[in-house]
Design a protein around this motif. Structure first.
Motif, PDB file in Angstrom:
ATOM      1  N   SER A 139     -21.834  11.114  29.006  1.00 58.50           N
ATOM      2  CA  SER A 139     -22.389  11.955  27.929  1.00 58.50           C
ATOM      3  C   SER A 139     -22.456  11.203  26.596  1.00 58.50           C
ATOM      4  CB  SER A 139     -21.519  13.213  27.752  1.00 58.50           C
ATOM      5  OG  SER A 139     -20.217  12.816  27.345  1.00 58.50           O
ATOM      6  N   LEU A 140     -21.976   9.966  26.572  1.00 59.53           N
ATOM      7  CA  LEU A 140     -21.775   9.239  25.306  1.00 59.53           C
ATOM      8  C   LEU A 140     -23.055   9.061  24.494  1.00 59.53           C
ATOM      9  CD1 LEU A 140     -19.724   7.601  23.585  1.00 59.53           C
ATOM     10  CD2 LEU A 140     -20.398   5.596  24.880  1.00 59.53           C
ATOM     11  N   ARG A 141     -24.094   8.531  25.094  1.00 55.51           N
ATOM     12  CA  ARG A 141     -25.300   8.202  24.334  1.00 55.51           C
ATOM     13  C   ARG A 141     -25.989   9.471  23.820  1.00 55.51           C
ATOM     14  NH1 ARG A 141     -30.668   7.115  25.073  1.00 55.51           N
ATOM     15  NH2 ARG A 141     -31.513   5.631  23.576  1.00 55.51           N
ATOM     16  N   GLY A 142     -26.036  10.473  24.707  1.00 50.93           N
ATOM     17  CA  GLY A 142     -26.662  11.728  24.307  1.00 50.93           C
ATOM     18  C   GLY A 142     -25.949  12.342  23.113  1.00 50.93           C
ATOM     19  N   ALA A 143     -24.608  12.273  23.089  1.00 52.78           N
ATOM     20  CA  ALA A 143     -23.842  12.943  22.038  1.00 52.78           C
ATOM     21  C   ALA A 143     -23.730  12.107  20.765  1.00 52.78           C
ATOM     22  CB  ALA A 143     -22.439  13.268  22.565  1.00 52.78           C
ATOM     23  N   THR A 144     -23.706  10.756  20.898  1.00 52.08           N
ATOM     24  CA  THR A 144     -23.436   9.925  19.715  1.00 52.08           C
ATOM     25  C   THR A 144     -24.507   8.887  19.426  1.00 52.08           C
ATOM     26  OG1 THR A 144     -22.296   8.259  21.027  1.00 52.08           O
ATOM     27  CG2 THR A 144     -20.939  10.062  20.189  1.00 52.08           C
ATOM     28  N   GLY A 145     -25.395   8.616  20.383  1.00 57.69           N
ATOM     29  CA  GLY A 145     -26.379   7.533  20.215  1.00 57.69           C
ATOM     30  C   GLY A 145     -25.795   6.176  20.550  1.00 57.69           C
ATOM     31  N   LEU A 146     -24.499   6.156  20.885  1.00 55.46           N
ATOM     32  CA  LEU A 146     -23.847   4.869  21.204  1.00 55.46           C
ATOM     33  C   LEU A 146     -23.998   4.531  22.683  1.00 55.46           C
ATOM     34  CD1 LEU A 146     -20.391   5.410  19.438  1.00 55.46           C
ATOM     35  CD2 LEU A 146     -22.195   3.840  18.680  1.00 55.46           C
ATOM     36  N   ILE A 147     -23.986   3.231  22.976  1.00 59.37           N
ATOM     37  CA  ILE A 147     -23.811   2.812  24.372  1.00 59.37           C
ATOM     38  C   ILE A 147     -22.535   1.987  24.439  1.00 59.37           C
ATOM     39  CG2 ILE A 147     -26.288   2.800  24.935  1.00 59.37           C
ATOM     40  CD1 ILE A 147     -26.054  -0.363  24.737  1.00 59.37           C
ATOM     41  N   THR A 148     -22.065   1.678  25.631  1.00 53.99           N
ATOM     42  CA  THR A 148     -20.897   0.799  25.766  1.00 53.99           C
ATOM     43  C   THR A 148     -21.403  -0.603  26.084  1.00 53.99           C
ATOM     44  OG1 THR A 148     -20.779   1.380  28.096  1.00 53.99           O
ATOM     45  CG2 THR A 148     -19.328   2.590  26.617  1.00 53.99           C
ATOM     46  N   MET A 149     -20.717  -1.625  25.571  1.00 54.66           N
ATOM     47  CA  MET A 149     -21.081  -3.016  25.892  1.00 54.66           C
ATOM     48  C   MET A 149     -19.983  -3.591  26.766  1.00 54.66           C
ATOM     49  SD  MET A 149     -23.917  -4.124  24.828  1.00 54.66           S
ATOM     50  CE  MET A 149     -23.812  -5.897  24.735  1.00 54.66           C
TER      51      MET A 149
END
Ligand code: ACO
Length: 427
Positions: A32-42
């Motif tokens: 749910s990360l990108r949808g909620a914050t716009g962030l991705i993980t690297m």
């Protein structure tokens, strides 16, 4: 222990669930990360990233533990057989005797390939690397077996698995025969899977090939140890390619290419080449250890280190013993073995390797065994592929059965920002 983590970013809080595997491993669900914050993980190299849930293989790199479907690798290597392990990985349970008999019969029904494939084989130069030839011939199988697998049918999936298990050793043997200038050979239903593969590799026309049980047993053990290793580079490739709903043969062909690299399955060939180079250089093990430690030198000690094992590779422990037995029983006195022993001892005592938890991996010993069995160095990774095939099939099958979405990582773009096109005459 909490079953969630809280992520704080840009004044907001996001709750991320923590799931627990059956061996108490934990994973943060970031879907749910990108949808909620716009962030991705690297996570280059996916060192911390789980791509799927799987019921096939468990690996604890810190403890040096490996099991297939819950059975410890040590027990399987000692008590089971490669065919039984193939069934276990693909079907999920150890077969009863009738199930095993049927499995063997079903594989045997497919242990030939179309004669037309010989035309493709003939087109390769005899100097071609067998891994390249194997990847091509495996991919070509899809042209000769165009029927799609219905992934909703257990029977169809089983048929696809036994078809490939039957044909693959034939193709693998043809790769070796090509390099030696031998005519292609055909399967013998009267022999077990590994014995048949052995005669496929070595039998000359008109020859009665004597089967050495020590050799057959060693190969069987090596194949069991290589049969699966959860989400390694080649298996992840098989899953990723298959996630686009590409067929089984095409997915496995990609896995063969991934396995070829010297940082993965190609290491078994690289180990022997390295040991030969040390021998030809006068046998000074310490010189090569120093070379591996030198950050200005790209050389790495082949057969050492592992992405996941930060302890002795449990497969390496078993193979080390098997290796000593085989060399003794076959009466082989190979000078590169002494170099291997010296290198292992020096590395295990060296602070650089100790600090980084770099232990010998399975490939450090497998090449020595293959060499003792008279298998050409360039075929070592093909041998690995024959062993890994059931794991790739099991993982592909599980991926399709659990309806995994298409694999598609994200990226952090670090190239030029937006700019306007400049016509060639103005550049
Ligand atoms: N020789 C010398 N140094 C090594 C070696 C090695 N074989 N392996 C790792 N290191 C060092 C790295 O330089 C790094 O040092 P640093 O922390 O000072 O920068 C540190 O150990 C960690 O290494 P990474 O490259 O970050 O480890 P990674 O998990 O990415 O790589 C790999 C694992 C590819 C297996 C690596 O250990 C390697 O190249 N080994 C040699 C090739 C090999 O044997 N491959 C077979 C793997 S098993 C298999 O596929 C069946």
């Amino acid at each position: 222990m909490s079953d969630k983590v809280i992520l704080k970013y840009d004044g907001k809080e996001l709750e991320l669930a923590v799931s627990t595997g059956s061996m108490d491993e934990k994973a943060i669900d970031v879907s749910s990360l990108r949808g909620a914050t716009g962030l991705i993980t690297m996570d280059p190299g996916y060192k911390n990233t789980g791509a799927c849930e799987s019921k096939i293989t468990f690996l604890d790199g810190e403890e040096g533990k490996l099991s297939y479907r819950g059975y410890p690798i040590e027990q399987l290597a000692e008590k089971s057989s490669f065919v039984e392990v193939m069934y276990l990985l693909i079907k999920g349970h150890l077969p009863t005797q009738p199930e095993l008999d049927k499995f063997v019969a079903d594989i045997n029904e497919h242990n030939y390939v179309s004669e037309d494939l010989i035309k493709i084989l003939d087109a390769f130069p005899s100097s071609a690397h067998p891994m390249g030839v194997l990847a091509s011939l495996t991919s070509a199988l899809s042209a000769f077996n165009p029927k799609c697998v219905n992934v909703n049918s257990e029977e169809d999936l089983y048929r696809a698995a036994v078809t490939l298990l039957g044909k693959f050793p034939v193709l693998a043997s043809w790769c070796q025969r090509k390099t030696k200038g031998l005519p292609v050979n055909y399967s013998n239903d009267q022999l077990g899977y590994v014995e048949n593969f052995y005669q496929l590799l070595f039998k000359k026309p008109g020859q009665e090939l004597a089967m050495n049980p020590v050799v057959v047993d060693a190969l069987d053990k090596l194949f069991i140890l290589h049969a699966d290793h959860e989400q390694n580079c080649s298996t992840s490739t098989v899953r990723l390619v298959g996630s686009s709903h590409a067929g089984l043969f095409a997915s496995i062909s990609s896995g063969i290419s991934a396995l070829w690299g010297p940082l993965h399955g190609g290491a078994n060939q690289a180990v022997i080449e390295m040991l030969e180079a040390i021998k030809n250089d006068g046998g000074d093990v310490q010189k090569w250890i120093d070379k591996a430690k030198d950050k200005n030198d790209p050389f790495r000690l082949m057969g050492f280190g592992h992405r996941v094992y930060k302890n002795f590779d449990p497969r390496a422990r078993i193979i080390k013993v098997a290796c000593d037995n085989i060399l003794e029983q076959l009466g082989i006195d190979d000078p590169i073995l002494e170099i291997a022993k010296g290198l292992e001892k020096a590395a295990l005592e060296d602070e650089y390797f100790v600090e980084r938890k770099l232990y010998p991996n399975v490939d450090f010993y497998s090449g020595i065994i293959y060499k003792a069995l008279d298998i050409p160095t360039e075929m070592f990774t093909v041998m690995f592929a024959v062993g890994r095939l059931p794991g790739w099939i099991a993982q592909w099958k599980e991926m399709r059965e659990t309806n995994q979405p298409i694999g598609r990582p994200r990226q952090l773009y670090t190239g030029e920002p937006d700019r306007d096109y400049v016509p060639v005459e103005n550049r």
